[in-house]
Every structure is written in structure tokens, then in C-alpha cells.
Write an enzyme that holds these catalytic residues in place. Structure first.
Site, PDB file in Angstrom:
ATOM      1  N   GLU A 242      -8.577   0.330  -2.988  1.00  0.00           N
ATOM      2  CA  GLU A 242      -9.399   0.407  -1.766  1.00  0.00           C
ATOM      3  C   GLU A 242     -10.288   1.614  -1.885  1.00  0.00           C
ATOM      4  OE1 GLU A 242      -7.671   0.907   2.106  1.00  0.00           O
ATOM      5  OE2 GLU A 242      -6.340  -0.760   1.713  1.00  0.00           O
TER       6      GLU A 242
ATOM      7  N   ASP B  94      -0.100   4.479  -0.209  1.00  0.00           N
ATOM      8  CA  ASP B  94      -0.817   5.728   0.115  1.00  0.00           C
ATOM      9  C   ASP B  94       0.099   6.784   0.724  1.00  0.00           C
ATOM     10  OD1 ASP B  94      -3.122   4.457  -0.648  1.00  0.00           O
ATOM     11  OD2 ASP B  94      -3.937   4.236   1.376  1.00  0.00           O
ATOM     12  N   HIS B  95       0.996   6.346   1.618  1.00  0.00           N
ATOM     13  CA  HIS B  95       1.756   7.346   2.361  1.00  0.00           C
ATOM     14  C   HIS B  95       2.875   7.995   1.550  1.00  0.00           C
ATOM     15  CE1 HIS B  95      -0.808   7.126   5.588  1.00  0.00           C
ATOM     16  NE2 HIS B  95      -0.419   5.965   6.085  1.00  0.00           N
TER      17      HIS B  95
ATOM     18  N   ASN C 134       0.862  -1.195   0.000  1.00  0.00           N
ATOM     19  CA  ASN C 134       0.000   0.000   0.000  1.00  0.00           C
ATOM     20  C   ASN C 134       0.896   1.243   0.000  1.00  0.00           C
ATOM     21  OD1 ASN C 134      -1.417   2.285   1.060  1.00  0.00           O
ATOM     22  ND2 ASN C 134      -3.070   0.931   1.675  1.00  0.00           N
TER      23      ASN C 134
ATOM     24  N   HIS D 206      -5.619   3.550  -1.703  1.00  0.00           N
ATOM     25  CA  HIS D 206      -6.942   3.903  -1.187  1.00  0.00           C
ATOM     26  C   HIS D 206      -7.284   5.289  -1.721  1.00  0.00           C
ATOM     27  CE1 HIS D 206      -9.663   4.343   2.659  1.00  0.00           C
ATOM     28  NE2 HIS D 206     -10.304   4.624   1.553  1.00  0.00           N
TER      29      HIS D 206
ATOM     30  N   HIS E 142       1.878   1.235   5.945  1.00  0.00           N
ATOM     31  CA  HIS E 142       2.619   2.199   6.755  1.00  0.00           C
ATOM     32  C   HIS E 142       4.046   1.744   7.089  1.00  0.00           C
ATOM     33  CE1 HIS E 142       3.065   5.532   9.572  1.00  0.00           C
ATOM     34  NE2 HIS E 142       3.790   4.675  10.258  1.00  0.00           N
TER      35      HIS E 142
ATOM     36  N   ARG F  53      -7.164  12.876   0.317  1.00  0.00           N
ATOM     37  CA  ARG F  53      -6.087  13.406   1.160  1.00  0.00           C
ATOM     38  C   ARG F  53      -4.705  12.868   0.768  1.00  0.00           C
ATOM     39  NH1 ARG F  53      -7.176  10.369   6.885  1.00  0.00           N
ATOM     40  NH2 ARG F  53      -9.247  11.219   6.594  1.00  0.00           N
ATOM     41  N   HIS F  54      -4.677  11.716   0.095  1.00  0.00           N
ATOM     42  CA  HIS F  54      -3.359  11.254  -0.378  1.00  0.00           C
ATOM     43  C   HIS F  54      -3.404  10.856  -1.862  1.00  0.00           C
ATOM     44  CE1 HIS F  54      -5.172   7.565   1.125  1.00  0.00           C
ATOM     45  NE2 HIS F  54      -4.826   7.771   2.389  1.00  0.00           N
TER      46      HIS F  54
ATOM     47  N   THR G  54      -8.140   3.790   8.172  1.00  0.00           N
ATOM     48  CA  THR G  54      -9.373   3.020   8.278  1.00  0.00           C
ATOM     49  C   THR G  54      -9.495   2.436   9.680  1.00  0.00           C
ATOM     50  OG1 THR G  54      -8.969   2.421   5.983  1.00  0.00           O
ATOM     51  CG2 THR G  54     -10.724   1.232   7.124  1.00  0.00           C
TER      52      THR G  54
ATOM     53  N   ARG H   2      -9.470   8.019  -1.299  1.00  0.00           N
ATOM     54  CA  ARG H   2     -10.458   8.474  -0.309  1.00  0.00           C
ATOM     55  C   ARG H   2     -11.314   9.573  -0.905  1.00  0.00           C
ATOM     56  NH1 ARG H   2      -8.722   6.778   5.217  1.00  0.00           N
ATOM     57  NH2 ARG H   2     -10.582   7.908   5.872  1.00  0.00           N
TER      58      ARG H   2
ATOM     59  N   GLU I 179     -11.032  -9.336   3.432  1.00  0.00           N
ATOM     60  CA  GLU I 179      -9.736  -8.982   4.000  1.00  0.00           C
ATOM     61  C   GLU I 179      -9.955  -8.842   5.503  1.00  0.00           C
ATOM     62  OE1 GLU I 179      -7.325  -5.890   2.218  1.00  0.00           O
ATOM     63  OE2 GLU I 179      -6.501  -5.371   4.178  1.00  0.00           O
TER      64      GLU I 179
ATOM     65  N   ARG J 126       3.015  19.033   0.472  1.00  0.00           N
ATOM     66  CA  ARG J 126       3.449  20.258  -0.210  1.00  0.00           C
ATOM     67  C   ARG J 126       2.684  20.534  -1.499  1.00  0.00           C
ATOM     68  NH1 ARG J 126       8.530  22.603   1.192  1.00  0.00           N
ATOM     69  NH2 ARG J 126       8.464  22.610   3.458  1.00  0.00           N
TER      70      ARG J 126
ATOM     71  N   HIS K 247      -3.643  -4.531   7.949  1.00  0.00           N
ATOM     72  CA  HIS K 247      -3.777  -3.379   8.846  1.00  0.00           C
ATOM     73  C   HIS K 247      -2.871  -3.566  10.061  1.00  0.00           C
ATOM     74  CE1 HIS K 247      -5.362   0.357  10.245  1.00  0.00           C
ATOM     75  NE2 HIS K 247      -6.003   0.452   9.108  1.00  0.00           N
ATOM     76  N   GLY K 248      -1.933  -2.652  10.175  1.00  0.00           N
ATOM     77  CA  GLY K 248      -1.039  -2.650  11.328  1.00  0.00           C
ATOM     78  C   GLY K 248       0.058  -3.702  11.279  1.00  0.00           C
TER      79      GLY K 248
HETATM   80  N1  PXP Z   1      -5.880  -2.982   4.502  1.00  0.00           N
HETATM   81  C1  PXP Z   1      -6.804  -1.988   4.552  1.00  0.00           C
HETATM   82  C2  PXP Z   1      -8.215  -2.323   4.195  1.00  0.00           C
HETATM   83  C3  PXP Z   1      -6.434  -0.674   4.892  1.00  0.00           C
HETATM   84  O1  PXP Z   1      -7.367   0.305   4.942  1.00  0.00           O
HETATM   85  C4  PXP Z   1      -5.084  -0.406   5.180  1.00  0.00           C
HETATM   86  C5  PXP Z   1      -4.661   1.002   5.503  1.00  0.00           C
HETATM   87  O2  PXP Z   1      -4.844   1.827   4.409  1.00  0.00           O
HETATM   88  C6  PXP Z   1      -4.166  -1.454   5.104  1.00  0.00           C
HETATM   89  C7  PXP Z   1      -4.599  -2.739   4.784  1.00  0.00           C
HETATM   90  C8  PXP Z   1      -2.712  -1.243   5.378  1.00  0.00           C
HETATM   91  O3  PXP Z   1      -2.563  -0.932   6.723  1.00  0.00           O
HETATM   92  P1  PXP Z   1      -1.150  -0.412   7.254  1.00  0.00           P
HETATM   93  O4  PXP Z   1      -0.891   0.889   6.580  1.00  0.00           O
HETATM   94  O5  PXP Z   1      -1.357  -0.299   8.729  1.00  0.00           O
HETATM   95  O6  PXP Z   1      -0.155  -1.452   6.854  1.00  0.00           O
END
Ligand code: PXP
Length: 240
Positions: free
Chosen positions: A71, A10-11, A8, A44, A215, A50-51, A102, A46, A152, A19, A192-193
Site C-alpha cells: 500500500e 503495519d501495527h 496487514n 503500507h 488492526h 511511521r511504521h 487512511t 508511508r 479495494e 522504541r 478497512h475497519g
Molecule cells: N485497506 C487499506 C487500503 C488500508 O489503508 C488499511 C489500513 O492500513 C486496511 C485495508 C486495513 O484496515 P484495518 O487496519 O482497519 O483492518
């Protein structure tokens, strides 16, 4: 066999949007993630943008050589974008404006009347649909009932557990949900996490075919580069 690794990114876009300049470009990050061994790229889009931006999704759809997992919330706006961009997979997630990320899975049981036609529309458009759910057996059953391709499983409770007992209990709930999903014929993903430190126990579950991790990989990529960060995550997922 280890599950697929969906990275992922996104970040990377979060940093760019800080910026509102062209760099760093998540498209370049996706290419490097694939070179590092990613089996898929997840973004994702959104509703507040935002990203990730619409332009990112459009270009990634052409550039990603593995699989693009989009996503998104199940809104008319997003369904239209998905059916135009045609990613390989859509993961439907709940979305709240004020959240940092999320928070929690979809309540498929409560929202099945709204989710079922969205799943149908996407699947008819040739896009597999995964539903992000907490490790709750009723949610998994409902995902199957409304014809989702995959669930998921939200691993936040596992990742956030403060001690071994809590982590063990959260892992057990994830295992039970994953087993039920497979028994019902769903593909089972998780995310997630997840981190370099906690991923191995989840990656070892034979029911799980895909992990989505963002992340922690991007955090390391800022320091050591994307290719290496992804390679190291693949290594962390391997059984010891
Ligand atoms: N799966 C879903 C559905 C998510 O929303 C996210 C966060 O965007 C992730 C996985 C990835 O989570 P993390 O950034 O904590 O690895």
C-alpha cells in the site's frame, strides 16, 4: 468461495517503532501469518515511515511465500520503490500526514490525470494495481477508465455504522460498487475497519476476491499469537 485474506502487519511495525528497536519484527509476523493461513501480506510504506520501513519491504519481498501487497501513495518516491521491490500488487491510497490511518478512498475522478500514468507505469513493471476507493459508482467507473486491475472498496462506513439500518445501507453501497466493478471486469477487494464480528457479511459477497485486514488481527495477535489470530479470522470469514 471465501475471498483471499491479506493480513496487514503495519501495527507490528508500529510497536517496534515505539522504541526504535529491532523487535517485534514484521518479517517474523508475516511468516507466522502465512502459517496461520494468510493468503497474502499487506504493508503500507508511508512517506513519513511511521511504521513500515524500506528494509521491511525489501526483506518481505524475498520472504513472503504468498503475495505481497504494497500500500502506498502515488508519489514519485513510492513508485520508484515499488518498481524496484516489485511486490505482487500495489494498492494506491490517499495519504495525509496528520491522519491516524487512511481516511477515505482515493478521489480517482479528481486525480485521474496524475493516477493514470502511475497505474500504467506499475502495470508495465508487472505489478497489478488496486485503487482504494469509497463505495461510489463514479469512482469505480473511473478506476476502470484509467486501466486499474482492481478496486479495494473502503468498508469504513460499514464498519463504523452505529445501528443495523446504517450498516445495512452501507453494505448495500458496498454491494452496488462491487457489482459494478465486476461488471466492468475489475477485480474487487475490500477492507478497512473489518473485525472478527463484522467480517462475515463482507466475506460472503461473491464479487469480492480479497480482504485486507490489519488492526483487529494484530490486536488479537498481541494476546493470542499471530498464527491463531489469523486462523480465527479465516474461521470468522467462513459462511455459517
Ligand atoms: N485497506 C487499506 C487500503 C488500508 O489503508 C488499511 C489500513 O492500513 C486496511 C485495508 C486495513 O484496515 P484495518 O487496519 O482497519 O483492518
Amino acid at each position: 468461495m471465501a475471498p483471499r485474506l491479506g493480513v496487514n502487519i503495519d501495527h507490528v511495525a508500529t510497536l517496534r517503532q515505539a522504541r526504535r528497536v529491532p523487535d517485534p519484527d514484521p518479517v517474523q509476523a508475516a511468516i507466522l501469518a502465512e502459517l496461520g493461513g494468510a493468503d497474502g501480506i499487506t504493508v503500507h510504506l508511508r512517506s513519513d515511515r511511521r511504521h513500515i520501513q524500506d528494509r521491511d519491504v525489501e526483506i518481505l519481498r524475498q520472504v513472503v511465500k504468498t503475495r505481497l501487497n504494497l500500500e502506498m501513495a502515488s508519489t514519485q518516491e513510492m513508485l520508484k520503490i515499488a518498481l524496484t521491490a516489485k511486490p505482487h500488487q500495489v494498492t494506491l491510497v490517499p495519504e495525509r500526514r496528520e491522519e491516524l490511518t487512511t481516511e477515505g478512498g482515493l478521489d480517482v475522478v479528481l486525480n485521474s490525470v496524475q493516477l493514470k500514468p502511475a497505474v500504467k507505469m506499475l502495470e508495465e513493471g508487472g505489478i497489478h494495481v488496486s485503487l482504494f476507493v469509497d463505495p461510489d459508482l463514479e469512482q469505480v467507473k473511473e478506476a476502470h477508465r484509467i486501466d486499474a486491475h482492481a478496486v479495494e472498496i473502503n468498508t469504513a462506513a460499514y464498519a463504523d455504522a452505529r445501528d443495523g439500518g446504517g450498516r445495512e445501507a452501507a453494505l448495500r453501497r458496498a454491494v452496488d460498487a462491487a457489482r459494478l466493478g465486476r461488471k466492468l471486469g475489475l477485480a474487487v477487494h475490500a477492507g478497512h475497519g473489518l473485525t472478527y464480528e463484522n467480517v462475515r457479511a463482507i466475506a460472503a459477497l461473491p464479487e469480492i476476491s480479497e480482504l485486507n485486514i490489519g488492526h483487529n488481527i494484530v490486536a488479537r495477535a498481541v494476546l493470542v499469537g499471530m498464527e491463531r489470530a489469523v486462523r480465527e479470522m479465516r474461521e470468522a470469514m467462513r459462511p455459517r
